[in-house]
Design an enzyme around this catalytic site. Structure first.
Site, mmCIF file in Angstrom:
data_model
loop_
_atom_site.group_PDB
_atom_site.id
_atom_site.type_symbol
_atom_site.label_atom_id
_atom_site.label_comp_id
_atom_site.label_asym_id
_atom_site.label_seq_id
_atom_site.Cartn_x
_atom_site.Cartn_y
_atom_site.Cartn_z
ATOM 1 N N CYS A 214 24.886 -44.543 -17.409
ATOM 2 C CA CYS A 214 24.988 -43.388 -16.516
ATOM 3 C C CYS A 214 23.727 -42.516 -16.525
ATOM 4 C CB CYS A 214 26.243 -42.587 -16.849
ATOM 5 S SG CYS A 214 26.871 -41.634 -15.435
ATOM 6 N N GLU B 137 31.361 -47.403 -17.619
ATOM 7 C CA GLU B 137 31.219 -46.507 -18.767
ATOM 8 C C GLU B 137 32.593 -45.980 -19.185
ATOM 9 O OE1 GLU B 137 28.892 -42.268 -19.675
ATOM 10 O OE2 GLU B 137 29.302 -42.881 -17.613
ATOM 11 N N LYS C 115 24.354 -44.494 -25.465
ATOM 12 C CA LYS C 115 23.772 -43.641 -24.427
ATOM 13 C C LYS C 115 22.805 -42.638 -25.048
ATOM 14 C CE LYS C 115 25.293 -40.892 -20.431
ATOM 15 N NZ LYS C 115 26.507 -40.403 -19.725
#
Length: 583
Positions: free
Chosen positions: A152, A47, A119
């Protein structure tokens, strides 16, 4: 399209340096090219690997964002074309139409850009500069099978990995900047395990603006085992992907995707914690959450027999041990009253029968509540049932919603979740197979449960150790060896912000390894809030606290931080009936 059934995959670990994007991209290109030369066909990078992570606002990150596709993806596309591989690259993205910034990851193949993921579930810092992702959770058809990307914090939420698995993902590529615990992280392992899916985890390592990142990049197999890992430092972890292992979709030997009950998961698409739960649950005078208290919860593990009287004698001895330790709520294994995993309809009893009556006597004499499993005889049907009894008698019961192949041979599934309000708090009941489904624990959490009591009969490996990490962490985050690093049902507790009391059978001859425990509502609290019974018959117990002060909940178990951060409008896939299923 011809799909490769087996191929080599690579998780790249890297420490980017803030304000040095060109150097970061060059270093990542070198690591990706190394992996490609070593034969990797699917290569995942961390990321925000091109820029670093800890940006304070839009202005600071602005010089380093770019379009996708754009100059950086073009450079990785050249490597992908040259070596015939696929690459996932994590980077900050600028949307040219809106000028919004996103924490994104791009999937690139031999023929160029394939797709992106933005995300969806932001961590603490990202709202300083990034908008929540608006692309949902896509699965990309490629020559390496069906590939999904999560970033994440997305993986904290069971619904995201479940969504892409239901869309047929063979591999989840997880790019992350994971921190604050030893890795490979238990959440990573549970998401692979519960979805019977490969997970390629590319995490950064190193220190950035006082934040210590954990490393531990790895490839996780569909059974939750670690196929390859790199602890600290820049490098690459390699493993072979076998699509047959993920496409079997079996968890602890059971076809869990075939056994899902979407009609039971409707509240997964809602969020009962969007408002103050103290107000929400008492709305219209209905079902206010009980005040709660400090109390002690225990789990007992033993080997039930096909003899109800002998099982009751063992339960009485376990209750004596628990009472001596101040236990208020004792949870016993699945079907333990009427034969354990050997239970059949011939041993079934009614809830009004002598076995439950004796269980009530045991509970009354020790002034505790007891949760125990039994084969229940109904009117012409039988159920795998969990009963809750106490000094007031039979408080209630729950009939397992999900049935294993063995249990289905004699039992009928239940059709509702059950919660009960006790002095200890709001209690939800599940069997062990139920708890294998993330939707079950989530449904009970959304009903306001403080405690989920799991009466289990679980075989197989749902616990794995860790040999220790060289990555330094601030006290009290553990770094040394730990045989209990991953316990799947600890993850269940933390993701739902509940106390979870998991009482399993211990019978080595029959393959039941116990590993019962009471787990706390915050998996990132160290030292851990838990008590476990490793092997053999016995009781594990600990104090829990379900109280809350002030008008808004002051405790994790009542506030449910992770549950509150869900984005249920993205989870509709979980409640859809499979194609071809009856309406």
């Amino acid at each position: 399209m011809t799909v490769a059934k087996r191929y080599k995959a690579a998780a790249v670990q890297f420490e980017p340096t803030m304000f040095r994007k060109d150097e970061n991209v060059s270093s990542l290109l070198a690591l990706v090219e190394k992996a490609a030369k070593d034969g990797a066909k699917l290569i995942v990078t961390p990321e925000m690997g091109t820029t670093g992570y800890c940006w304070v606002d839009r202005d600071e990150v602005a010089p380093f964002v770019e379009n996708i596709p754009g100059p950086t993806t073009d450079r990785f596309s050249e490597v992908a074309r040259r070596y015939g591989c696929h690459v996932v690259i994590g980077m900050p993205e600028r949307d040219p139409e809106t000028n919004l910034y996103y924490n994104s990851a791009a999937l690139i193949g031999p023929e160029g850009f394939i797709g992106r993921h933005r995300k969806t579930h932001p961590y603490i810092s990202e709202p300083k500069w990034a908008a929540p992702g608006d692309c949902g959770h896509a699965v990309f058809e490629t020559s390496l099978g069906r590939i999904a990307i999560l970033i994440c914090m997305d993986l904290h939420f069971a619904e995201t990995a479940r969504h892409v698995a239901l869309e047929g993902a063979d591999v989840i590529c997880h790019t992350s900047n994971w921190l604050a615990e030893r890795t490979p992280a238990p959440y990573w392992m549970s998401r692979a395990f519960e979805n019977s899916c490969w997970l390629i985890e590319s995490n950064r390592w190193g220190l950035e603006r006082t934040v210590q990142f954990s490393g531990g990049s790895c490839v996780i197999a569909p059974d939750g085992s670690i196929a390859a890992v790199i602890d600290s430092g820049d490098g690459v972890a390699y493993a072979e992907i076998d699509l047959a292992a993920s496409r079997a979709r079996r968890v602890l030997g059971e076809p869990t995707f075939e056994d899902r009950r979407p009609e039971m998961y409707m509240n997964v698409a809602t969020n009962t914690f969007a408002w103050n739960p103290s107000d929400f649950f008492k709305l219209y005078g209905h079902s206010p959450i009980p005040p709660g208290r400090r109390s002690h919860v225990g789990v007992a593990q033993f080997a039930p027999e096909r003899d109800v009287a002998r099982n009751l004698a063992t339960i009485e001895a376990m209750a004596d041990e628990a009472a001596g330790r101040g236990v208020d709520l004792l949870v016993l294994p699945e079907l333990c009253l009427t034969g354990g995993p050997a239970a059949k309809a011939d041993l079934a009893e009614r809830l009004s029968g002598p076995a439950v009556a004796r269980l009530i006597e045991i509970a009354t004499q020790r002034r505790m509540h007891i949760v125990a499993g039994l084969a229940e005889r109904g009117d012409g049907v039988f159920h795998d049932t969990v009963a809750l009894v106490g000094p007031e008698g039979l408080v209630g019961s729950y009939r397992s919603v999900h049935l294993t192949a063995a249990t289905r041979s004699w039992a009928t599934a239940g059709d509702r979740w059950e919660v009960f309000d006790l002095p200890e708090g709001r209690i939800g009941l599940l069997t062990g197979y139920d708890a294998s489904f993330p939707e079950a624990g989530r449904s009970l959490a959304l009903l306001g449960c403080d405690v989920i009591a799991v009466s289990a009969a679980q075989r197989g490996a749902f616990v794995r150790g860790h040999g220790g990490t060289a990555v330094r962490q601030n006290y009290p985050i553990p770094t040394g060896p730990d045989p209990w690093h991953w316990h799947h049902f600890r993850v269940r507790a933390g993701e739902n912000n509940v106390y979870l009391a998991f009482a399993n059978i211990f019978d080595a001859e029959q393959g039941f390894d116990g590993k019962s425990g009471v787990f706390g509502p915050d998996t990132f609290a160290f030292p851990r809030c838990e008590a476990v019974q490793q092997r053999g018959a016995g009781v594990a117990a600990m104090e829990i606290d379900t109280t809350s002060s002030g008008p808004y909940p002051s405790s994790v178990v009542r506030r449910k931080d992770l549950v509150l951060m869900r984005l249920p409008h993205l989870y509709k896939k979980l409640i859809e009936k499979p194609r071809g299923a009856p309406a």
